[in-house]
Design an enzyme around this catalytic site. Structure first.
Site, mmCIF file in Angstrom:
data_model
loop_
_atom_site.group_PDB
_atom_site.id
_atom_site.type_symbol
_atom_site.label_atom_id
_atom_site.label_comp_id
_atom_site.label_asym_id
_atom_site.label_seq_id
_atom_site.Cartn_x
_atom_site.Cartn_y
_atom_site.Cartn_z
ATOM 1 C CB CYS A 25 17.754 6.714 -17.429
ATOM 2 S SG CYS A 25 18.272 7.181 -19.079
ATOM 3 N N GLY A 26 15.748 8.777 -17.470
ATOM 4 C CA GLY A 26 14.964 9.929 -17.900
ATOM 5 C C GLY A 26 14.978 10.172 -19.394
#
Length: 92
Positions: free
Chosen positions: A8-9
């Protein structure tokens, strides 16, 4: 043992939720799995020797291994279909 990367980020909150869910699914199905987490921009350096990448962010790049979009585990929408995609890959 199957190896999964959840990306994810920030590789913290959402990836932890998804990683734990994958561990639960695998345990329920009797599949041995090792789940690690990373940021999406780290996938190129971590993709070798994994069986599956699960991302929270949309990615279009081909990493040479199956990629499943795991936002269903955050949104609650299409969870069963996402679980089946993951299990189909992990059962191979």
């Amino acid at each position: 043992m199957k190896k999964v990367i959840v990306a994810c980020g920030g590789a913290v909150a959402t990836s932890t939720v998804v990683a734990n869910r994958i561990r639960e699914i695998a345990k329920r199905e009797g599949i041995q799995v090792e789940v690690s987490q990373c940021k999406v921009n780290e996938l190129d350096s971590k993709k070798d020797y994994v069986d599956l990448i699960v991302t929270i962010a949309k990615v279009k790049k081909d990493y040479g291994v199956p990629v499943v979009h795991g936002v269903a585990f955050i949104s609650g929408i299409n969870v069963d279909a996402t679980e089946e995609k993951i299990l189909d890959i992990l059962r191979k």
